[in-house]
Design a protein around this motif. Structure first.
Motif, mmCIF file in Angstrom:
data_model
loop_
_atom_site.group_PDB
_atom_site.id
_atom_site.type_symbol
_atom_site.label_atom_id
_atom_site.label_comp_id
_atom_site.label_asym_id
_atom_site.label_seq_id
_atom_site.Cartn_x
_atom_site.Cartn_y
_atom_site.Cartn_z
ATOM 1 N N ARG A 9 42.482 109.084 42.741
ATOM 2 C CA ARG A 9 43.435 108.737 41.684
ATOM 3 C C ARG A 9 43.024 107.466 40.949
ATOM 4 N NH1 ARG A 9 49.331 110.026 41.261
ATOM 5 N NH2 ARG A 9 49.962 108.839 39.453
ATOM 6 N N GLU A 82 51.508 115.484 41.431
ATOM 7 C CA GLU A 82 50.638 116.120 42.424
ATOM 8 C C GLU A 82 49.511 116.898 41.753
ATOM 9 O OE1 GLU A 82 53.255 118.455 44.839
ATOM 10 O OE2 GLU A 82 54.112 116.699 45.824
ATOM 11 N N ASP A 85 47.003 114.448 40.556
ATOM 12 C CA ASP A 85 46.173 113.996 41.679
ATOM 13 C C ASP A 85 45.102 115.038 42.016
ATOM 14 O OD1 ASP A 85 47.686 111.682 41.862
ATOM 15 O OD2 ASP A 85 48.838 112.362 43.609
#
Length: 163
Positions: A9, A82, A85
């Motif tokens: 990330r 999510e 990511d």
């Protein structure tokens, strides 16, 4: 797996490879690097389902990318995070190489390497990688089969009309 997701990330983004589809498309959520990755993963994941004629195939892949972008936009903020990511892991050089086993840029990755990556995540003993595969699969397969343009290829006339 979680540690590598966190590292991915904050790594600097990789410069997207030249791809006319990735450069000209205007997406709300997908970055150029995401689009470049998906342009290579979609035909492998949907092998046998996409049209075989080059122009129609490219158009279908573009439809899938627009469908993925649309789907991301309709997810809860936590789910969007999510997905971001997951895409960060797959588009950054270090994490793509170490976690996915794709040692070249996506635009130069061989279909066999992409198949191996998908199979290794699908069959991984690590929940995080299996969840990543399931998320990627659901986004891509849902975007393709949720699109009316794919229905004729599978002999589906669409939902019944009420009236």
């Amino acid at each position: 797996g979680s540690a590598l997701l966190l590292i991915g990330r904050w790594l600097p983004p990789v410069r997207a490879a030249d791809s006319s589809d990735a450069k000209t498309a205007a997406f709300a959520y997908l970055t150029a690097a995401d689009a470049t990755m998906l342009i290579r993963v979609v035909p492998v994941m949907l092998e046998g389902a996409l049209p075989t004629e080059h122009g129609q195939r490219n158009a279908a892949i573009g439809e899938v990318l627009r469908g993925v972008d649309f789907t991301i936009g309709h997810q809860a903020l936590s789910v969007r995070g999510e997905i971001r990511d997951l895409f960060a892991v797959l588009t950054k050089t270090l994490t793509r190489s170490l976690i996915a086993g794709i040692w070249t840029t996506w635009d130069k990755a061989a279909d066999e390497d992409i198949r191996d990556f998908l199979a290794s995540w699908r069959n991984s003993r690590f929940d995080t990688l299996r969840a990543g595969y399931i998320g990627l699969n659901n986004l891509i397969v849902g975007a393709w089969y949720g699109n009316r343009k794919s229905w004729a290829r599978i002999g589906y006339d669409g939902p019944p009309t009420i009236g």
